[in-house]
Design an enzyme around this catalytic site. Structure first.
Site, mmCIF file in Angstrom:
data_model
loop_
_atom_site.group_PDB
_atom_site.id
_atom_site.type_symbol
_atom_site.label_atom_id
_atom_site.label_comp_id
_atom_site.label_asym_id
_atom_site.label_seq_id
_atom_site.Cartn_x
_atom_site.Cartn_y
_atom_site.Cartn_z
ATOM 1 N N ARG A 41 0.800 -1.194 0.000
ATOM 2 C CA ARG A 41 0.000 0.000 0.000
ATOM 3 C C ARG A 41 0.846 1.263 0.000
ATOM 4 N NH1 ARG A 41 -3.492 -1.824 5.227
ATOM 5 N NH2 ARG A 41 -2.843 -3.964 4.896
ATOM 6 N N GLY A 42 2.152 1.076 0.247
ATOM 7 C CA GLY A 42 3.029 2.222 0.504
ATOM 8 C C GLY A 42 3.150 3.237 -0.617
ATOM 9 N N GLU A 97 7.170 2.084 -7.067
ATOM 10 C CA GLU A 97 7.423 1.531 -5.736
ATOM 11 C C GLU A 97 7.728 2.672 -4.774
ATOM 12 O OE1 GLU A 97 6.996 -0.407 -3.505
ATOM 13 O OE2 GLU A 97 8.407 -2.070 -3.443
ATOM 14 N N ASP A 98 7.464 2.446 -3.496
ATOM 15 C CA ASP A 98 7.735 3.497 -2.503
ATOM 16 C C ASP A 98 9.223 3.595 -2.178
ATOM 17 O OD1 ASP A 98 7.811 1.047 -1.155
ATOM 18 O OD2 ASP A 98 6.387 1.620 0.408
ATOM 19 N N ASP A 101 14.825 -1.085 -0.494
ATOM 20 C CA ASP A 101 15.570 -1.247 0.748
ATOM 21 C C ASP A 101 16.574 -2.392 0.530
ATOM 22 O OD1 ASP A 101 16.207 -0.969 3.416
ATOM 23 O OD2 ASP A 101 14.485 -2.061 4.161
ATOM 24 N N LYS A 129 17.335 3.259 -0.260
ATOM 25 C CA LYS A 129 18.220 3.137 0.908
ATOM 26 C C LYS A 129 19.341 2.186 0.516
ATOM 27 C CE LYS A 129 15.156 2.897 4.755
ATOM 28 N NZ LYS A 129 14.648 2.046 5.860
ATOM 29 N N PHE A 150 14.455 4.695 9.374
ATOM 30 C CA PHE A 150 13.093 4.232 9.109
ATOM 31 C C PHE A 150 12.178 5.435 8.905
ATOM 32 C CE2 PHE A 150 8.888 2.572 9.866
ATOM 33 C CZ PHE A 150 8.926 1.385 9.157
ATOM 34 N N VAL A 151 11.563 5.498 7.727
ATOM 35 C CA VAL A 151 10.746 6.670 7.414
ATOM 36 C C VAL A 151 9.257 6.360 7.423
ATOM 37 C CG1 VAL A 151 12.535 7.873 6.092
ATOM 38 C CG2 VAL A 151 10.996 6.293 4.905
ATOM 39 N N ASP A 157 4.270 3.750 6.265
ATOM 40 C CA ASP A 157 3.606 3.512 7.552
ATOM 41 C C ASP A 157 4.549 2.956 8.609
ATOM 42 O OD1 ASP A 157 3.897 0.835 6.388
ATOM 43 O OD2 ASP A 157 2.595 0.184 8.023
ATOM 44 N N ARG A 163 0.584 7.143 7.382
ATOM 45 C CA ARG A 163 0.631 7.222 5.914
ATOM 46 C C ARG A 163 0.132 8.575 5.404
ATOM 47 N NH1 ARG A 163 1.627 1.993 3.823
ATOM 48 N NH2 ARG A 163 0.609 0.299 4.939
HETATM 49 P P1 5GP Z 1 12.809 -4.457 0.263
HETATM 50 O O1 5GP Z 1 12.207 -5.695 -0.299
HETATM 51 O O2 5GP Z 1 13.497 -3.594 -0.761
HETATM 52 O O3 5GP Z 1 13.678 -4.732 1.451
HETATM 53 O O4 5GP Z 1 11.654 -3.684 0.943
HETATM 54 C C1 5GP Z 1 10.796 -2.882 0.331
HETATM 55 C C2 5GP Z 1 9.631 -2.607 1.245
HETATM 56 O O5 5GP Z 1 10.004 -2.476 2.631
HETATM 57 C C3 5GP Z 1 9.069 -1.291 0.853
HETATM 58 O O6 5GP Z 1 8.139 -1.423 -0.193
HETATM 59 C C4 5GP Z 1 8.458 -0.789 2.140
HETATM 60 O O7 5GP Z 1 7.142 -1.245 2.252
HETATM 61 C C5 5GP Z 1 9.309 -1.413 3.226
HETATM 62 N N1 5GP Z 1 10.271 -0.442 3.809
HETATM 63 C C6 5GP Z 1 11.594 -0.407 3.635
HETATM 64 N N2 5GP Z 1 12.153 0.629 4.309
HETATM 65 C C7 5GP Z 1 11.125 1.275 4.897
HETATM 66 C C8 5GP Z 1 11.051 2.445 5.728
HETATM 67 O O8 5GP Z 1 12.019 3.130 6.066
HETATM 68 N N3 5GP Z 1 9.796 2.792 6.166
HETATM 69 C C9 5GP Z 1 8.675 2.089 5.835
HETATM 70 N N4 5GP Z 1 7.518 2.527 6.322
HETATM 71 N N5 5GP Z 1 8.726 0.981 5.058
HETATM 72 C C10 5GP Z 1 9.921 0.593 4.593
#
Ligand code: 5GP
Length: 175
Positions: A41-42, A97-98, A101, A129, A150-151, A157, A163
């Site tokens: 949902r991000g 994508e939001d 990470d 990140k 962490f944002v 969220d 959000r």
């Molecule tokens: P990845 O698979 O790249 O590790 O993770 C991606 C997902 O982790 C993002 O779509 C998001 O939902 C969540 N995520 C990663 N870092 C953050 C953060 O700093 N804050 C929040 N709220 N979600 C995050």
């Protein structure tokens, strides 16, 4: 308890950057139809703002995968919770994508969508990140690179809260 410690990227900076990303995508896809896929949902707030800055024909759809804090954090496993309604075959697709990470979510999504034979597939991501990356992956369009914090806000969220904040803020979960 959790506490917001600072504003990392304010509303005006976000607006300006989203406008630039929209202009960039519009230039690259001039005269084409784009299938824009939002990751629930991000990305929804970013998605809604971004598509209104694009002056091509846009069709929207959404996909949902297991999110942060779920099994993939420890096991590297990503699962689909809701698939697309639209077909991808032969389309010019942009994943919205939001944040990237570890990169595992994006790696999974790219693999799934590429197997459906799009004409092209690109990724537009609001935040990156890079310090936490586990797999080599990057976005074609990127809003901002941020440090390992962490944002929340602007769609991000913590336990489904925050959000609706207009700025992107840093949260201390133990704050
Ligand atoms: P990845 O698979 O790249 O590790 O993770 C991606 C997902 O982790 C993002 O779509 C998001 O939902 C969540 N995520 C990663 N870092 C953050 C953060 O700093 N804050 C929040 N709220 N979600 C995050």
């Amino acid at each position: 308890m959790s506490k917001i410690t600072k504003v990392l990227i304010d509303e005006n900076k976000i607006k300006e950057r989203v406008r630039e990303l929209g202009a960039e995508i519009s230039r690259d896809y001039q005269g084409k139809d784009i299938l824009m896929i939002g990751i629930l949902r991000g990305s929804v707030i970013f998605f809604a703002d971004l598509i209104r800055e694009i002056n091509c024909n846009v069709v929207i759809d959404f996909i949902s995968v297991s999110s942060y804090g779920a099994s993939h954090k420890t096991t590297g496993e990503v699962r689909m919770m809701k698939d697309l309604d639209e077909a991808v075959d032969g389309k010019d697709v942009v994943i919205v994508e939001d944040i990237v990470d570890t990169g595992l979510t994006l790696q999974y999504l790219k693999k799934v969508l590429l197997s459906r034979n799009p004409n092209s597939l690109k990724v537009c991501c609001l935040l990156d990140k890079p310090e936490r990356r586990k797999v080599e992956i990057s976005s074609d369009y990127l809003g901002f690179t941020i440090p390992n914090e962490f944002v929340v806000g602007y769609g991000f969220d913590y336990a489904q809260k925050y959000r609706n904040l207009k700025d992107i803020c840093v949260l201390d979960p133990k704050g």
